[in-house]
Design a protein around this motif. Structure first.
Motif, PDB file in Angstrom:
ATOM      1  N   GLN A 129      29.774  30.182  44.513  1.00  0.00           N
ATOM      2  CA  GLN A 129      29.728  31.108  45.008  1.00  0.00           C
ATOM      3  C   GLN A 129      31.454  31.325  44.670  1.00  0.00           C
ATOM      4  O   GLN A 129      32.073  29.671  44.205  1.00  0.00           O
ATOM      5  CB  GLN A 129      30.525  31.643  46.269  1.00  0.00           C
ATOM      6  CG  GLN A 129      31.624  32.778  46.753  1.00  0.00           C
ATOM      7  CD  GLN A 129      31.856  32.683  48.442  1.00  0.00           C
ATOM      8  OE1 GLN A 129      31.009  32.186  49.034  1.00  0.00           O
ATOM      9  NE2 GLN A 129      32.583  34.227  48.515  1.00  0.00           N
ATOM     10  N   ARG A 130      31.995  31.875  43.376  1.00  0.00           N
ATOM     11  CA  ARG A 130      33.249  32.472  42.630  1.00  0.00           C
ATOM     12  C   ARG A 130      34.067  32.910  43.330  1.00  0.00           C
ATOM     13  O   ARG A 130      33.866  34.428  42.988  1.00  0.00           O
ATOM     14  CB  ARG A 130      33.174  32.244  40.549  1.00  0.00           C
ATOM     15  CG  ARG A 130      32.078  31.463  40.747  1.00  0.00           C
ATOM     16  CD  ARG A 130      32.686  29.631  40.078  1.00  0.00           C
ATOM     17  NE  ARG A 130      31.456  28.745  39.906  1.00  0.00           N
ATOM     18  CZ  ARG A 130      30.971  27.925  40.366  1.00  0.00           C
ATOM     19  NH1 ARG A 130      31.375  27.695  41.572  1.00  0.00           N
ATOM     20  NH2 ARG A 130      30.128  26.972  39.528  1.00  0.00           N
ATOM     21  N   MET A 131      34.951  32.951  43.903  1.00  0.00           N
ATOM     22  CA  MET A 131      36.025  33.394  44.659  1.00  0.00           C
ATOM     23  C   MET A 131      37.318  34.154  43.728  1.00  0.00           C
ATOM     24  O   MET A 131      37.730  33.096  42.671  1.00  0.00           O
ATOM     25  CB  MET A 131      36.488  33.342  45.463  1.00  0.00           C
ATOM     26  CG  MET A 131      36.431  33.012  46.653  1.00  0.00           C
ATOM     27  SD  MET A 131      37.075  32.424  48.544  1.00  0.00           S
ATOM     28  CE  MET A 131      37.930  33.616  48.519  1.00  0.00           C
ATOM     29  N   GLU A 132      37.107  35.477  43.503  1.00  0.00           N
ATOM     30  CA  GLU A 132      38.085  35.801  42.114  1.00  0.00           C
ATOM     31  C   GLU A 132      39.762  34.837  42.573  1.00  0.00           C
ATOM     32  O   GLU A 132      40.061  35.346  43.622  1.00  0.00           O
ATOM     33  CB  GLU A 132      38.771  36.682  42.113  1.00  0.00           C
ATOM     34  CG  GLU A 132      36.965  37.957  41.581  1.00  0.00           C
ATOM     35  CD  GLU A 132      36.701  37.180  39.896  1.00  0.00           C
ATOM     36  OE1 GLU A 132      37.651  37.137  39.265  1.00  0.00           O
ATOM     37  OE2 GLU A 132      35.592  36.512  39.941  1.00  0.00           O
ATOM     38  N   PRO A 133      41.018  35.080  41.384  1.00  0.00           N
ATOM     39  CA  PRO A 133      41.757  34.557  41.945  1.00  0.00           C
ATOM     40  C   PRO A 133      42.744  35.715  42.632  1.00  0.00           C
ATOM     41  O   PRO A 133      42.753  36.885  41.971  1.00  0.00           O
ATOM     42  CB  PRO A 133      42.477  33.657  40.362  1.00  0.00           C
ATOM     43  CG  PRO A 133      41.191  34.420  39.426  1.00  0.00           C
ATOM     44  CD  PRO A 133      40.235  34.839  40.440  1.00  0.00           C
ATOM     45  N   PRO A 134      44.015  35.826  42.921  1.00  0.00           N
ATOM     46  CA  PRO A 134      44.082  37.117  43.708  1.00  0.00           C
ATOM     47  C   PRO A 134      44.894  37.175  42.176  1.00  0.00           C
ATOM     48  O   PRO A 134      45.872  36.441  41.550  1.00  0.00           O
ATOM     49  CB  PRO A 134      45.553  36.106  44.592  1.00  0.00           C
ATOM     50  CG  PRO A 134      45.509  34.858  45.205  1.00  0.00           C
ATOM     51  CD  PRO A 134      44.068  34.301  43.817  1.00  0.00           C
ATOM     52  N   LYS A 135      45.292  38.454  42.522  1.00  0.00           N
ATOM     53  CA  LYS A 135      46.146  39.401  40.788  1.00  0.00           C
ATOM     54  C   LYS A 135      47.650  38.981  41.311  1.00  0.00           C
ATOM     55  O   LYS A 135      47.842  39.055  40.268  1.00  0.00           O
ATOM     56  CB  LYS A 135      45.642  41.315  41.438  1.00  0.00           C
ATOM     57  CG  LYS A 135      44.032  40.942  40.966  1.00  0.00           C
ATOM     58  CD  LYS A 135      44.343  42.915  41.225  1.00  0.00           C
ATOM     59  CE  LYS A 135      42.926  43.443  41.481  1.00  0.00           C
ATOM     60  NZ  LYS A 135      41.626  42.768  41.825  1.00  0.00           N
ATOM     61  N   TRP A 136      48.009  38.778  42.147  1.00  0.00           N
ATOM     62  CA  TRP A 136      49.359  38.616  42.411  1.00  0.00           C
ATOM     63  C   TRP A 136      49.715  36.805  41.322  1.00  0.00           C
ATOM     64  O   TRP A 136      51.296  36.261  41.318  1.00  0.00           O
ATOM     65  CB  TRP A 136      50.367  38.501  43.268  1.00  0.00           C
ATOM     66  CG  TRP A 136      49.194  38.091  45.194  1.00  0.00           C
ATOM     67  CD1 TRP A 136      48.425  38.623  46.035  1.00  0.00           C
ATOM     68  CD2 TRP A 136      49.422  36.137  45.174  1.00  0.00           C
ATOM     69  NE1 TRP A 136      47.943  37.573  45.964  1.00  0.00           N
ATOM     70  CE2 TRP A 136      48.118  36.254  45.766  1.00  0.00           C
ATOM     71  CE3 TRP A 136      49.722  35.159  44.445  1.00  0.00           C
ATOM     72  CZ2 TRP A 136      48.642  35.231  46.646  1.00  0.00           C
ATOM     73  CZ3 TRP A 136      49.915  34.197  45.208  1.00  0.00           C
ATOM     74  CH2 TRP A 136      48.726  34.163  46.637  1.00  0.00           C
TER      75      TRP A 136
END
Length: 165
Positions: free
Chosen positions: A33-40
């Protein structure tokens, strides 16, 4: 006493499953699994996030990953986005386990305290009553007991943690 510490460290593997589980559970079989980095996060923070997420499972609490978490926590500081607290909690949890793995009980206890405060739980006792949160409070107790060299009691807290999970 050394064998008790070794037993305590083995119990830590159960807690590691607690944080590694979400990485694995939501992915199709055979793919990490590769969680996407938060946009902020800024670009440097997103790079750190990606580095951490790309760590092999067997190195997820290694020195490199722990250093990355430390830098990532600094990059997350002061962010007020709605999801920021959740992401900080996840990073603090990882740092708590890193310090516990290293045997730095004082720093681990402090990290656990920070992690628990990010949960906004009413109290540690309330967390102990909730099977989904009890392992976090028990790990904090184990770190606290290890700072006092109360290895048997720390081992008991870790065994309780393992039983709950």
């Amino acid at each position: 006493a050394l064998s008790r510490v070794a037993g305590t460290m083995v119990s830590l593997s159960v807690v590691i499953l607690l944080t590694a589980g979400p990485r694995v559970a939501a992915q199709p079989q055979g793919q990490p699994q590769r969680m996407e980095p938060p946009k902020w996060l800024d670009d440097a923070g997103k790079d750190l996030w990606t580095d951490l997420e790309s760590e092999d499972e067997n190195k997820y609490y290694g020195d490199s990953a722990c250093d990355t978490r430390e830098k990532l926590l600094k990059a997350m500081a002061g962010k007020g986005d709605a999801s920021a607290a959740e992401h900080r909690t996840r990073i603090l949890l990882g740092l708590s386990l890193c310090e516990f793995r290293k045997g730095d009980w004082v720093k681990s206890k402090k990290r656990w305290e920070n992690t628990l405060s990010e949960f906004n739980a009413p109290s540690e006792d309330a967390m102990l009553q909730n099977p989904n949160l009890a392992s976090f409070a028990l790990m904090k107790q184990a770190a606290d007991l290890m700072t006092k060299h109360e290895v048997s009691q720390a081992g008991t807290a870790l065994r309780r943690c393992r039983e709950i999970m």
